[in-house]
Motif scaffolding. Structure first.
Motif, PDB file in Angstrom:
ATOM      1  N   ASP A   1      75.766 -24.391 -29.667  1.00 57.69           N
ATOM      2  CA  ASP A   1      74.900 -25.527 -29.952  1.00 57.69           C
ATOM      3  C   ASP A   1      75.763 -26.771 -30.148  1.00 57.69           C
ATOM      4  O   ASP A   1      76.605 -26.813 -31.045  1.00 57.69           O
ATOM      5  N   PRO A   2      75.592 -27.793 -29.298  1.00 57.26           N
ATOM      6  CA  PRO A   2      76.462 -28.972 -29.407  1.00 57.26           C
ATOM      7  C   PRO A   2      76.301 -29.719 -30.724  1.00 57.26           C
ATOM      8  O   PRO A   2      77.148 -30.543 -31.076  1.00 57.26           O
ATOM      9  N   ASN A   3      75.233 -29.441 -31.456  1.00 54.82           N
ATOM     10  CA  ASN A   3      75.033 -30.064 -32.764  1.00 54.82           C
ATOM     11  C   ASN A   3      75.662 -29.268 -33.903  1.00 54.82           C
ATOM     12  O   ASN A   3      75.624 -29.709 -35.054  1.00 54.82           O
ATOM     13  N   SER A   4      76.235 -28.103 -33.580  1.00 54.59           N
ATOM     14  CA  SER A   4      76.676 -27.196 -34.640  1.00 54.59           C
ATOM     15  C   SER A   4      78.118 -26.735 -34.460  1.00 54.59           C
ATOM     16  O   SER A   4      78.444 -25.577 -34.716  1.00 54.59           O
ATOM     17  N   MET A   5      78.973 -27.639 -34.018  1.00 53.74           N
ATOM     18  CA  MET A   5      80.369 -27.271 -33.816  1.00 53.74           C
ATOM     19  C   MET A   5      81.089 -26.987 -35.134  1.00 53.74           C
ATOM     20  O   MET A   5      81.978 -26.151 -35.201  1.00 53.74           O
ATOM     21  N   GLY A   6      80.724 -27.686 -36.197  1.00 50.48           N
ATOM     22  CA  GLY A   6      81.346 -27.448 -37.496  1.00 50.48           C
ATOM     23  C   GLY A   6      82.712 -28.088 -37.623  1.00 50.48           C
ATOM     24  O   GLY A   6      83.191 -28.802 -36.744  1.00 50.48           O
ATOM     25  N   THR A   7      83.371 -27.814 -38.747  1.00 47.68           N
ATOM     26  CA  THR A   7      84.687 -28.373 -39.043  1.00 47.68           C
ATOM     27  C   THR A   7      85.623 -27.263 -39.493  1.00 47.68           C
ATOM     28  O   THR A   7      85.218 -26.124 -39.724  1.00 47.68           O
ATOM     29  N   ASN A   8      86.919 -27.598 -39.618  1.00 46.01           N
ATOM     30  CA  ASN A   8      87.893 -26.632 -40.105  1.00 46.01           C
ATOM     31  C   ASN A   8      87.562 -26.216 -41.540  1.00 46.01           C
ATOM     32  O   ASN A   8      87.052 -27.012 -42.327  1.00 46.01           O
ATOM     33  N   THR A   9      87.866 -24.974 -41.836  1.00 47.13           N
ATOM     34  CA  THR A   9      87.822 -24.506 -43.219  1.00 47.13           C
ATOM     35  C   THR A   9      89.161 -23.863 -43.535  1.00 47.13           C
ATOM     36  O   THR A   9      90.040 -23.737 -42.662  1.00 47.13           O
ATOM     37  N   GLU A  10      89.302 -23.420 -44.746  1.00 43.45           N
ATOM     38  CA  GLU A  10      90.559 -22.770 -45.146  1.00 43.45           C
ATOM     39  C   GLU A  10      90.826 -21.524 -44.333  1.00 43.45           C
ATOM     40  O   GLU A  10      91.968 -21.169 -44.070  1.00 43.45           O
ATOM     41  N   ASP A  11      89.742 -20.882 -43.866  1.00 47.15           N
ATOM     42  CA  ASP A  11      89.892 -19.605 -43.175  1.00 47.15           C
ATOM     43  C   ASP A  11      89.687 -19.674 -41.673  1.00 47.15           C
ATOM     44  O   ASP A  11      89.923 -18.686 -40.973  1.00 47.15           O
ATOM     45  N   SER A  12      89.230 -20.813 -41.161  1.00 49.11           N
ATOM     46  CA  SER A  12      88.899 -20.839 -39.740  1.00 49.11           C
ATOM     47  C   SER A  12      89.249 -22.171 -39.096  1.00 49.11           C
ATOM     48  O   SER A  12      89.230 -23.220 -39.747  1.00 49.11           O
ATOM     49  N   GLN A  13      89.567 -22.076 -37.813  1.00 45.67           N
ATOM     50  CA  GLN A  13      89.793 -23.247 -36.981  1.00 45.67           C
ATOM     51  C   GLN A  13      88.470 -23.585 -36.304  1.00 45.67           C
ATOM     52  O   GLN A  13      87.801 -22.713 -35.747  1.00 45.67           O
ATOM     53  N   ALA A  14      88.085 -24.846 -36.338  1.00 49.60           N
ATOM     54  CA  ALA A  14      86.725 -25.230 -35.958  1.00 49.60           C
ATOM     55  C   ALA A  14      86.356 -24.850 -34.527  1.00 49.60           C
ATOM     56  O   ALA A  14      85.199 -24.559 -34.243  1.00 49.60           O
TER      57      ALA A  14
END
Length: 852
Positions: free
Chosen positions: A300-313
C-alpha cells in the motif's frame, strides 16, 4: 559538505527529500554545477537511511532497449568507478531457452547501438569459465557486458555526501509540504520548517506519500522482491570476507546482517537467469540470490512506514513460501527450484541473511523525473534504481540549474521519463498499483513487439469507438487512449493489394497485420478517415497572444486568421520539446495542435506555465474529436457535405477555415500527415458522432474506409514526416532533425541561443532516410548501423513503404555518411542487411499529391 541530525536551516534555496542513491546524486551534481544553498533531508540515519539504496545488492546491468536507460547506466558506472565504490566485475545474462538466446542477440545489438564497450555473446563453456558454479547443461549461452558490475551502496552514499557541497540532515522526517499560490514555499519536518524555492522528491518507496503532502498524485507503486545470502560456501572458501566489519561504527536501522552482506563485494561477474526471473552475485565467500519469481507482493503506497529500532522501513519479512513454491503467474518453477538447477552448489546451503526488499514501479516501468505540472518548483526524481541513479541525478541537476536535461555528452530525450507524461487517471492508487504489479511480473519477461495489456482497458475512448468496434478495429492502448491500429473490415483490401504487401515473419511480425499495408495503399488511391481524437488542441488567447506565441515558437507565427504555421517548441538548450501547428482563429485567438499521449501534460503545461497574465492557455484535452480525411478523393467527399469552398484556390494548403460539415461546426485545417490531399476536421466532442456519420454516409460510393495508426506510421515515413517521441525529442536539435525550415532566427524565441550554439559547433549527425537493398523485412528500432567497420548510428524508426515498395529506416547518421548513395549495413536479429542512404522525401518529392 556538512551532516547533522538537528539545527536545520530556516531557509534553503533547494531542499532534496531523500538521501538515497538519487537524492545524493542530484545534490552532488547540483554542487558540480555550482549550485549553492542545497539541503538534503532523510527520515533515516546517514548514510544507512533505511531505503532501497541500502538494502539493494547493488547489481548493475547496463544494457536496455532504451537508449536513455543504457546511457544513464553507463554514466553511473563510470562515475562510481572513478569514485572507487564500483566493482567492475562484468555481468552475464544467461539463456535457458531459444527465445532468450534470441533476446540476448538483441541485447548485444542495443549495446552496440548505444555505445557500451565490447558486448559479447558467449557459449555455455565460455559462461562457465567466468561463472564456474553455473550448471553448463542448463544453459544455451550468455550475453557478457564487461563493464557491468556492482555498486557498494553504503560506500557510494558516503562518497556522495563527502563530495557534495550540500548540507545533509538525517533522522529528519518530512511531515508536510507548503504550497502557496501554486508554488512550493516550504518543507515541514519533525525538526523544523525550511523555506525554499524548489524541492526535489527523491524518496522512491515513499514517493507517492511525499507527493501527497503537496496534493500531487504521482503513480509510484511499491513492491516487495526477495533476496537471500547463503552461509559461507566451500566452493568460495578461497575468497576473503569482511562480514562483521563492513558497517562498523555506522547507525544501522533494523537487521544489521542485511547491510553487512550487501556491503560485501563480488569477485566474479554478476549474473541473471531471466528465464526464471532470477539474478545472483557473490558476497565474498557466499552467494546472493535474488528473485522476482513470485506473485506480485504490492505494498500500500500510503503505508510504507518508517524505521524502527528493530526494522528497516523498506524491508519486510522474508516469505519462504514465495521462495520455495511457484507463485509467479508465468513461471513453472519456484525460485529455489530454478536456482538449485542452475547453481547446484546452493541447493543445500543455509541462508545467513534474507529479506523481502521494497522498490517501486511506475505504470510503464520507467522513471518519473522533472518538474511536476501541479506545483511550480516541485521536482520528481523517482522510480530510479542504483543502475541509473548517477545519470538521472546529472540530468535532473542540469534541468534544474540550466533548464536543459542533459548528460555529459549532450542533450537527452526525456519524453519517456518526464513526470508529466502520465494520463490524468494514472494517479489513482488502484490503477497504478495494479499497473506496477504487472510491470513487476514482466521485469525479466520477453515482452513481444506491440504487446498490449488486458487490464484497465477502455478508460479513454473516442466517441467513434463503438463504430470502430463494429468495423473490427484492433485497439491498442496509447497514452490511456484506445487507438485502432487496423480494421478487420478492410481485410478485403489486404486481398486486393496482396502482391504489394510483403509477408513478414519473425520477431517484427508479431502483433502486426497486412491490413495496415492495405489501408496505406487505399488511402493513397481513394479516401480514408483517421481518428485523431487522442491528439491535442490548445487554445491560446489574449491581447498579448501573438507576442507570447512568437516567444515560445521557433518559427515566425505572426499569422493572420485562417493561416496555419508549422513550428517547434524548444527548450533552452535548443532541444525539440514538440512539433506543433499554430492556427490563427482571430486576431487574439489561436489554436495550437500537437500529438496525443503525453502531449497535453508535457507540451500543454510548458505553454501554460510560460504564459503571462495577459494570455490564457487552455488545454482542450478530451474536448474535441478530430477526423483526418485523407486521400485523392477527400476533396470530393468534403465538398459534398459543406457549403464552404474547399477548392485549392479557395482553401489552400496550410490554411484553416471555421465551417460546417453537415450540421457540425468544425475548425478545418488543410494539413496532411500522410503526404496526401486532405484535411483535419476538429469538432467539439459532443458533435463527434454526427461528424463521423456525415462523412461516412457521403463517401460510400467513393469507397471511404477507416484507417488505423499502423498505416499512418508507414505513410509518414515515406513522406519523411517526423514523429515527436520517436524521431525527434529533447535530445535532437532542429538542424539535426532536418527541421531547419521551422526555425526563424529573425525572431526571438526560447531556445534560440541553443540553436545558434549548435550551429556554431556544427552538425555532427542528421536524420536520414535509408532503404534496404534486397530485403522487404521491417527492422526494429535500436539496431546498429555500420559503415567502414564501425557502428555509426542506429535505427530510429522503420516500416515498409508500401507505395515505394521498399523497406524504410530512419536514423541519425554522421554527416560524412548522410549523402544519398552511401552504402551502410544494418544488423537486426543477428542478420546483416545491406542498405543505401537516400534523398528525402522518398515519396512525392514535388509535393504534387498534397498541393492540388
Amino acid at each position: 559538505m556538512s551532516t547533522s541530525d538537528s539545527n536545520l536551516p530556516s531557509r534553503s534555496r533547494t531542499v532534496i527529500i531523500g538521501a538515497g542513491a538519487v537524492g545524493c546524486s542530484v545534490a552532488y551534481h547540483l554542487s558540480e554545477l555550482g549550485a549553492e544553498d542545497v539541503t538534503v533531508v532523510d527520515q533515516g540515519p546517514l548514510p544507512v537511511t533505511g531505503g532501497s539504496s541500502v538494502h539493494a545488492p547493488g547489481i548493475m546491468f547496463q544494457t536496455s532497449p532504451s537508449k536513455l536507460q543504457t546511457k544513464t547506466a553507463y554514466y553511473t558506472s563510470r562515475l562510481l568507478s572513478d569514485a572507487g565504490v564500483y566493482d567492475e566485475v562484468g555481468g552475464i545474462e544467461l539463456a535457458r531457452s531459444e527465445d532468450r538466446m534470441d533476446f540476448l542477440q538483441r541485447r548485444a545489438e542495443w549495446a552496440t547501438s548505444y555505445g557500451l564497450p565490447e558486448p559479447q555473446l558467449l557459449s555455455p563453456q565460455e559462461v562457465t569459465e567466468y561463472l564456474p558454479l553455473v550448471n553448463e547443461d542448463e544453459i544455451l549461452g550468455g550475453y557478457y557486458s564487461p563493464t557491468d558490475g556492482r555498486v557498494d551502496g553504503i560506500a557510494a552514499l558516503q562518497w556522495y555526501i563527502e563530495q557534495s557541497e550540500a548540507d545533509f540532515y538525517g533522522n529528519t522526517e518530512v511531515t508536510d509540504l507548503t504550497v502557496t499560490d501554486g508554488r512550493i514555499t516550504a518543507v515541514e519536518t519533525n525538526n523544523g520548517r525550511i523555506q525554499c524555492d524548489r524541492c526535489v522528491i527523491a524518496t522512491n518507496n515513499w514517493g507517492y506519500q511525499t507527493a501527497q503532502l503537496a496534493d500531487v498524485d504521482l503513480p509510484i507503486a511499491p513492491v516487495e522482491h526477495q533476496y537471500v545470502v547463503t552461509e559461507p560456501m566451500a566452493e568460495l572458501a578461497a575468497t576473503d570476507s569482511n562480514i562483521g566489519a563492513n558497517t562498523e561504527g555506522l547507525e544501522v536501522p533494523g537487521n544489521r546482517d542485511i547491510q553487512e552482506h550487501m556491503s560485501e563485494g563480488p569477485n566474479r561477474p554478476v549474473g541473471r537467469d531471466q528465464d526464471n526471473s532470477l539474478y545472483f552475485r557473490t558476497h565474498g565467500d557466499a552467494i546472493g540470490l535474488g528473485s522476482y519469481n513470485h506473485e506480485t507482493l504490492s505494498v500500500d503506497p500510503n503505508s510504507m512506514g518508517t524505521n524502527t529500532e528493530d526494522s528497516q522501513a523498506s524491508v519486510r519479512g522474508f516469505t519462504r513460501e514465495h521462495w520455495e513454491k511457484p507463485t509467479h503467474p508465468t513461471r513453472e518453477k519456484s525460485a529455489k527450484q530454478a536456482f538449485d538447477e542452475l547453481l547446484p552448489a546452493t541447493a543445500d546451503a543455509e541462508y545467513a541473511a534474507t529479506e523481502n526488499g521494497i522498490f517501486v514501479f511506475t505504470p510503464d516501468g520507467m522513471p518519473a523525473i522533472g518538474p511536476t505540472a501541479e506545483v511550480d518548483g516541485l521536482w520528481s526524481a523517482l522510480a530510479i534504481w542504483w543502475t541509473h541513479s548517477g545519470g538521472y541525478g546529472r540530468i535532473v541537476a542540469e534541468w534544474m540549474e540550466n533548464g536543459i536535461p542533459r548528460l555529459d555528452d549532450g542533450l537527452v530525450d526525456t519524453s519517456g521519463v518526464h513526470v508529466r507524461r502520465f494520463a490524468p487517471h494514472a494517479g489513482e492508487p488502484e490503477y497504478f498499483v495494479d499497473k506496477g504489479a504487472k510491470r513487476y511480473q514482466q521485469v525479466y519477461s520477453i515482452v513481444e513487439p506491440r504487446w498490449q495489456p488486458s487490464e484497465h482497458r477502455g478508460l479513454r475512448t473516442s466517441p467513434f469507438s463503438h463504430k470502430q468496434a463494429e468495423l473490427g478495429a484492433e485497439f491498442y492502448q496509447s497514452g490511456g487512449w484506445e487507438t485502432p491500429q487496423w480494421y478487420e473490415s478492410n481485410a478485403d483490401l489486404a486481398d486486393e493489394h496482396a502482391e504489394a504487401i510483403p509477408e513478414q515473419d519473425g520477431w517484427e511480425s508479431i502483433n502486426r497485420s497486412p491490413i495496415t499495408g492495405a489501408e496505406h495503399l487505399h488511402t493513397r488511391n481513394a479516401v480514408s478517415m483517421f481518428d485523431m481524437t487522442s491528439f491535442s488542441s490548445i487554445i491560446v488567447e489574449g491581447v498579448d497572444a501573438e507576442s507570447y506565441l512568437q516567444r515560445m515558437c521557433s518559427n515566425d507565427v505572426a499569422i493572420d486568421p485562417g493561416d496555419v504555421r508549422y513550428s517547434l517548441l524548444l527548450n533552452e538548450g535548443g532541444g525539440i520539446l514538440a512539433d506543433i501547428t499554430v492556427v490563427g482563429l482571430d486576431d487574439e485567438r489561436y489554436m495550437v495542435t500537437t500529438g496525443g499521449g503525453s502531449s497535453p501534460g508535457v507540451h500543454g503545461t510548458w505553454l501554460r506555465e510560460h504564459a503571462p497574465e495577459t494570455v490564457s492557455v487552455h488545454i482542450e484535452e478530451g474536448a474535441k474529436s478530430t477526423i483526418g480525411l485523407w486521400g485523392p478523393q477527400s476533396r470530393l467527399l468534403l465538398q459534398r457535405v459543406t457549403d464552404a469552398d474547399v477548392s485549392n484556390d479557395g482553401f489552400p494548403y496550410f490554411s484553416a477555415k471555421q465551417m460546417y460539415v453537415g450540421e457540425v461546426p468544425v475548425t478545418a485545417l488543410r494539413v496532411s500527415y500522410v503526404g496526401e490531399l486532405g484535411w483535419e476536421l476538429w469538432a467539439p466532442v459532443e458533435y463527434a458522432e454526427r461528424l463521423w456519420e456525415t462523412l461516412w454516409e457521403a463517401g460510400q460510393d467513393l469507397d471511404v474506409r477507416p484507417m488505423g495508426a499502423g498505416a499512418l506510421e508507414s505513410m509518414r515515413l515515406e513522406k519523411g514526416y517526423a514523429l515527436w517521441g520517436t524521431d525527434i525529442d529533447t535530445g535532437a536539435t532542429p538542424d539535426a532533425a532536418g527541421l531547419s525550415f521551422a526555425v526563424d532566427l529573425e525572431t526571438d524565441f526560447v531556445g534560440k541561443e541553443g540553436v545558434q550554439a549548435h550551429r556554431a559547433e556544427g552538425i555532427d549527425s542528421i536524420l536520414t532516410p535509408i532503404t534496404l537493398d534486397d530485403s522487404t523485412d521491417i527492422l526494429s528500432s535500436g539496431r546498429p548501423i555500420h559503415a567502414d567497420g564501425n557502428a555509426i548510428g542506429y535505427v530510429q524508426a522503420a516500416d515498409f513503404g508500401y507505395t515505394i515498395g521498399e523497406s524504410i529506416v530512419y536514423a541519425y547518421l554522421p554527416t560524412a555518411y548522410a549523402d544519398a548513395g552511401t552504402s551502410v549495413q544494418i544488423q537486426c536479429e543477428g542478420e546483416n542487411y545491406n542498405a543505401t542512404v537516400r534523398d528525402e522525401p522518398l515519396f512525392d518529392q514535388e509535393r504534387e499529391k498534397i498541393i492540388r
